[in-house]
Write a protein that holds these residues in place. Sequence first.
Motif, PDB file in Angstrom:
ATOM      1  N   LEU A  28       0.837  -1.212   0.000  1.00 36.05           N
ATOM      2  CA  LEU A  28       0.000   0.000   0.000  1.00 36.05           C
ATOM      3  C   LEU A  28       0.866   1.254   0.000  1.00 36.05           C
ATOM      4  CD1 LEU A  28      -2.694  -1.121   2.582  1.00 36.05           C
ATOM      5  CD2 LEU A  28      -3.193  -0.390   0.253  1.00 36.05           C
ATOM      6  N   SER A  29       1.959   1.180   0.730  1.00 30.78           N
ATOM      7  CA  SER A  29       2.841   2.336   0.864  1.00 30.78           C
ATOM      8  C   SER A  29       3.560   2.671  -0.442  1.00 30.78           C
ATOM      9  CB  SER A  29       3.841   2.031   1.988  1.00 30.78           C
ATOM     10  OG  SER A  29       4.690   3.095   2.154  1.00 30.78           O
ATOM     11  N   ARG A  30       4.030   1.618  -1.141  1.00 29.22           N
ATOM     12  CA  ARG A  30       4.864   1.896  -2.321  1.00 29.22           C
ATOM     13  C   ARG A  30       4.059   1.972  -3.621  1.00 29.22           C
ATOM     14  NH1 ARG A  30       5.317  -3.336  -4.617  1.00 29.22           N
ATOM     15  NH2 ARG A  30       5.457  -4.833  -2.912  1.00 29.22           N
ATOM     16  N   THR A  31       2.811   1.505  -3.625  1.00 30.27           N
ATOM     17  CA  THR A  31       2.028   1.464  -4.858  1.00 30.27           C
ATOM     18  C   THR A  31       1.365   2.811  -5.109  1.00 30.27           C
ATOM     19  OG1 THR A  31       1.628  -0.874  -4.475  1.00 30.27           O
ATOM     20  CG2 THR A  31       0.204   0.211  -6.081  1.00 30.27           C
ATOM     21  N   GLN A  32       1.480   3.269  -6.335  1.00 29.87           N
ATOM     22  CA  GLN A  32       0.856   4.539  -6.700  1.00 29.87           C
ATOM     23  C   GLN A  32      -0.633   4.329  -6.976  1.00 29.87           C
ATOM     24  OE1 GLN A  32       3.274   6.014  -9.955  1.00 29.87           O
ATOM     25  NE2 GLN A  32       4.166   7.485  -8.528  1.00 29.87           N
ATOM     26  N   ASN A  33      -1.386   5.400  -6.843  1.00 24.82           N
ATOM     27  CA  ASN A  33      -2.808   5.406  -7.221  1.00 24.82           C
ATOM     28  C   ASN A  33      -3.640   4.391  -6.452  1.00 24.82           C
ATOM     29  OD1 ASN A  33      -1.578   7.074  -9.008  1.00 24.82           O
ATOM     30  ND2 ASN A  33      -2.110   5.899 -10.834  1.00 24.82           N
ATOM     31  N   VAL A  34      -3.260   4.096  -5.225  1.00 21.16           N
ATOM     32  CA  VAL A  34      -4.044   3.183  -4.406  1.00 21.16           C
ATOM     33  C   VAL A  34      -4.674   3.956  -3.261  1.00 21.16           C
ATOM     34  CG1 VAL A  34      -2.101   2.425  -2.941  1.00 21.16           C
ATOM     35  CG2 VAL A  34      -4.026   0.913  -3.270  1.00 21.16           C
ATOM     36  N   LEU A  35      -5.923   3.613  -2.975  1.00 17.88           N
ATOM     37  CA  LEU A  35      -6.655   4.232  -1.857  1.00 17.88           C
ATOM     38  C   LEU A  35      -7.196   3.128  -0.958  1.00 17.88           C
ATOM     39  CD1 LEU A  35      -8.669   6.929  -3.858  1.00 17.88           C
ATOM     40  CD2 LEU A  35      -6.622   7.312  -2.462  1.00 17.88           C
ATOM     41  N   THR A  36      -7.344   3.443   0.318  1.00 22.63           N
ATOM     42  CA  THR A  36      -7.801   2.429   1.255  1.00 22.63           C
ATOM     43  C   THR A  36      -8.685   3.071   2.321  1.00 22.63           C
ATOM     44  OG1 THR A  36      -7.045   0.620   2.692  1.00 22.63           O
ATOM     45  CG2 THR A  36      -5.701   2.618   2.695  1.00 22.63           C
ATOM     46  N   TRP A  37      -9.265   2.271   3.172  1.00 21.23           N
ATOM     47  CA  TRP A  37     -10.000   2.774   4.328  1.00 21.23           C
ATOM     48  C   TRP A  37      -9.982   1.717   5.422  1.00 21.23           C
ATOM     49  CZ3 TRP A  37     -12.562   1.659  -0.329  1.00 21.23           C
ATOM     50  CH2 TRP A  37     -13.492   0.615  -0.319  1.00 21.23           C
ATOM     51  N   ASN A  38     -10.307   2.131   6.626  1.00 19.92           N
ATOM     52  CA  ASN A  38     -10.430   1.189   7.732  1.00 19.92           C
ATOM     53  C   ASN A  38     -11.868   0.684   7.753  1.00 19.92           C
ATOM     54  OD1 ASN A  38     -10.589  -0.228  10.094  1.00 19.92           O
ATOM     55  ND2 ASN A  38     -10.161   1.518  11.448  1.00 19.92           N
ATOM     56  N   GLY A  39     -12.036  -0.584   7.394  1.00 20.03           N
ATOM     57  CA  GLY A  39     -13.365  -1.176   7.320  1.00 20.03           C
ATOM     58  C   GLY A  39     -13.854  -1.793   8.621  1.00 20.03           C
ATOM     59  N   GLY A  40     -13.104  -1.620   9.691  1.00 21.95           N
ATOM     60  CA  GLY A  40     -13.538  -2.125  10.998  1.00 21.95           C
ATOM     61  C   GLY A  40     -12.822  -3.387  11.427  1.00 21.95           C
ATOM     62  N   ASP A  41     -12.846  -3.630  12.746  1.00 21.03           N
ATOM     63  CA  ASP A  41     -12.067  -4.715  13.363  1.00 21.03           C
ATOM     64  C   ASP A  41     -10.578  -4.540  13.072  1.00 21.03           C
ATOM     65  OD1 ASP A  41     -14.436  -5.746  14.305  1.00 21.03           O
ATOM     66  OD2 ASP A  41     -14.235  -7.710  13.356  1.00 21.03           O
ATOM     67  N   MET A  42     -10.114  -3.292  13.111  1.00 22.26           N
ATOM     68  CA  MET A  42      -8.672  -3.064  12.925  1.00 22.26           C
ATOM     69  C   MET A  42      -7.901  -3.656  14.104  1.00 22.26           C
ATOM     70  SD  MET A  42      -6.241  -1.908  11.085  1.00 22.26           S
ATOM     71  CE  MET A  42      -7.052  -0.981   9.799  1.00 22.26           C
ATOM     72  N   CYS A  43      -8.493  -3.558  15.305  1.00 26.87           N
ATOM     73  CA  CYS A  43      -7.847  -4.114  16.504  1.00 26.87           C
ATOM     74  C   CYS A  43      -8.705  -5.236  17.080  1.00 26.87           C
ATOM     75  CB  CYS A  43      -7.659  -3.023  17.561  1.00 26.87           C
ATOM     76  SG  CYS A  43      -6.576  -1.695  17.022  1.00 26.87           S
ATOM     77  N   GLU A  44      -8.058  -6.133  17.801  1.00 22.63           N
ATOM     78  CA  GLU A  44      -8.780  -7.261  18.401  1.00 22.63           C
ATOM     79  C   GLU A  44      -9.733  -6.764  19.490  1.00 22.63           C
ATOM     80  OE1 GLU A  44      -9.187 -10.141  17.528  1.00 22.63           O
ATOM     81  OE2 GLU A  44      -9.708 -11.380  19.229  1.00 22.63           O
ATOM     82  N   ASN A  45      -9.245  -5.852  20.336  1.00 25.39           N
ATOM     83  CA  ASN A  45     -10.095  -5.163  21.322  1.00 25.39           C
ATOM     84  C   ASN A  45     -10.975  -6.128  22.108  1.00 25.39           C
ATOM     85  OD1 ASN A  45     -10.901  -2.695  22.516  1.00 25.39           O
ATOM     86  ND2 ASN A  45     -12.773  -2.672  21.301  1.00 25.39           N
ATOM     87  N   ALA A  46     -10.385  -7.192  22.600  1.00 28.63           N
ATOM     88  CA  ALA A  46     -11.164  -8.175  23.364  1.00 28.63           C
ATOM     89  C   ALA A  46     -11.290  -7.720  24.816  1.00 28.63           C
ATOM     90  CB  ALA A  46     -10.494  -9.538  23.296  1.00 28.63           C
ATOM     91  N   THR A  47     -12.455  -7.902  25.360  1.00 25.68           N
ATOM     92  CA  THR A  47     -12.691  -7.575  26.770  1.00 25.68           C
ATOM     93  C   THR A  47     -13.006  -8.867  27.522  1.00 25.68           C
ATOM     94  OG1 THR A  47     -15.096  -7.364  26.700  1.00 25.68           O
ATOM     95  CG2 THR A  47     -13.819  -5.467  25.946  1.00 25.68           C
ATOM     96  N   LYS A  48     -13.162  -8.758  28.826  1.00 35.44           N
ATOM     97  CA  LYS A  48     -13.434  -9.979  29.590  1.00 35.44           C
ATOM     98  C   LYS A  48     -14.807 -10.561  29.263  1.00 35.44           C
ATOM     99  CE  LYS A  48     -14.878  -7.468  33.749  1.00 35.44           C
ATOM    100  NZ  LYS A  48     -14.591  -7.252  35.177  1.00 35.44           N
ATOM    101  N   TYR A  49     -15.626  -9.809  28.563  1.00 36.92           N
ATOM    102  CA  TYR A  49     -16.932 -10.327  28.155  1.00 36.92           C
ATOM    103  C   TYR A  49     -16.908 -10.898  26.736  1.00 36.92           C
ATOM    104  CZ  TYR A  49     -18.173  -7.436  32.142  1.00 36.92           C
ATOM    105  OH  TYR A  49     -18.229  -6.871  33.386  1.00 36.92           O
ATOM    106  N   SER A  50     -15.765 -10.860  26.090  1.00 40.42           N
ATOM    107  CA  SER A  50     -15.672 -11.376  24.715  1.00 40.42           C
ATOM    108  C   SER A  50     -15.785 -12.896  24.719  1.00 40.42           C
ATOM    109  CB  SER A  50     -14.332 -10.976  24.084  1.00 40.42           C
ATOM    110  OG  SER A  50     -14.241  -9.579  23.993  1.00 40.42           O
ATOM    111  N   PRO A  51     -16.335 -13.461  23.621  1.00 41.15           N
ATOM    112  CA  PRO A  51     -16.492 -14.919  23.588  1.00 41.15           C
ATOM    113  C   PRO A  51     -15.150 -15.634  23.483  1.00 41.15           C
ATOM    114  CG  PRO A  51     -17.106 -13.946  21.485  1.00 41.15           C
ATOM    115  CD  PRO A  51     -16.855 -12.813  22.427  1.00 41.15           C
ATOM    116  N   GLY A  52     -15.135 -16.880  23.942  1.00 44.53           N
ATOM    117  CA  GLY A  52     -13.925 -17.690  23.861  1.00 44.53           C
ATOM    118  C   GLY A  52     -12.824 -17.137  24.751  1.00 44.53           C
ATOM    119  N   ALA A  53     -11.581 -17.426  24.347  1.00 44.26           N
ATOM    120  CA  ALA A  53     -10.419 -17.021  25.153  1.00 44.26           C
ATOM    121  C   ALA A  53      -9.713 -15.827  24.523  1.00 44.26           C
ATOM    122  CB  ALA A  53      -9.460 -18.192  25.282  1.00 44.26           C
TER     123      ALA A  53
END
Length: 284
Positions: A71-96
């Motif tokens: 993404l950094s070296r390619t010209q004419n490319v655009l991107t966005w953060n589509g969500g779930d960028m971080c795991e952000n698990a809390t003690k109420y999250s499912p599983g381990a």
Amino acid sequence: MNEEFVSRIELLQRKFKKREISIIRPDSEFPELLVTVPDDWKTIQLAPLYDVHIGSGEQDAELFAKHLEWLSRTQNVLTWNGGDMCENATKYSPGASAICQKGTPNQQLFDAAKLLAPIQHKMLFAIPGNHEDRTFNEAGLDGAAQLAEHLRLPYFPDYCFCTIKWRGNNFRLCAHHGSGAAQTPGAQRNAARKDMPWSHFDLFWTGHLHQPMGDIVYQTDFDQSTGRIFERDAAVLISPSYVRYFGSYAAKKRMVPGGRGLSVAVLNEDGRIDVSMHARGKRI
Ligand SMILES: [Fe+2]
């Protein structure tokens, strides 16, 4: 020694490169965004980041690093953060996931800002995923909104309707993180098309299911100035994730494994949209 304190985020922001595109967020009840791309770009590559899951015990960090470099070296490319960028698990999250995650959600947020800072000028906007919603639902803390502030990006809490103006075209994008837990190919296709009955876009782009899919849907539109009809097919995409399967919560629950990485849509001058996806692996 009497220097003013400078935050780590501000230090990152000082290194942001200048954007070649213009981004305008109109005052609107709708989640609208107007992007203008310089006409000297030969094509536009859209390569959004969905379900990166920084901090997940199963994250494919090597592949993400490789794609960030692309993404950094390619010209004419655009991107966005589509969500779930971080795991952000809390003690109420499912599983381990909370026990197995790497770093705290706070650290993951900073890691994300640090990793994305070099491509900030190629990012259009940010939307949250269900992993950001975990802390938002529990405590009103939305990591995706914070990350968008850090990266100085327009932030939308659910959808982003983005019009990309370039060489006389208006490419209309409907972006959402995605929702539901569709497991069969048919159900996943329906999930990807969920916004089609009530909207008119050229690209419908979600993630969430960690199941890459590209689907072309025949559509027509009318030229309001002449009353004539013309073809306007839609590209309906689900991006893959950067999460490995075995050892994960998904494997424990026997959810279907999905490919990893990026999907790319190339916007062409004549209005055509080319979708590229990757079936990885060796063929021995
Ligand atoms: Fe995800």
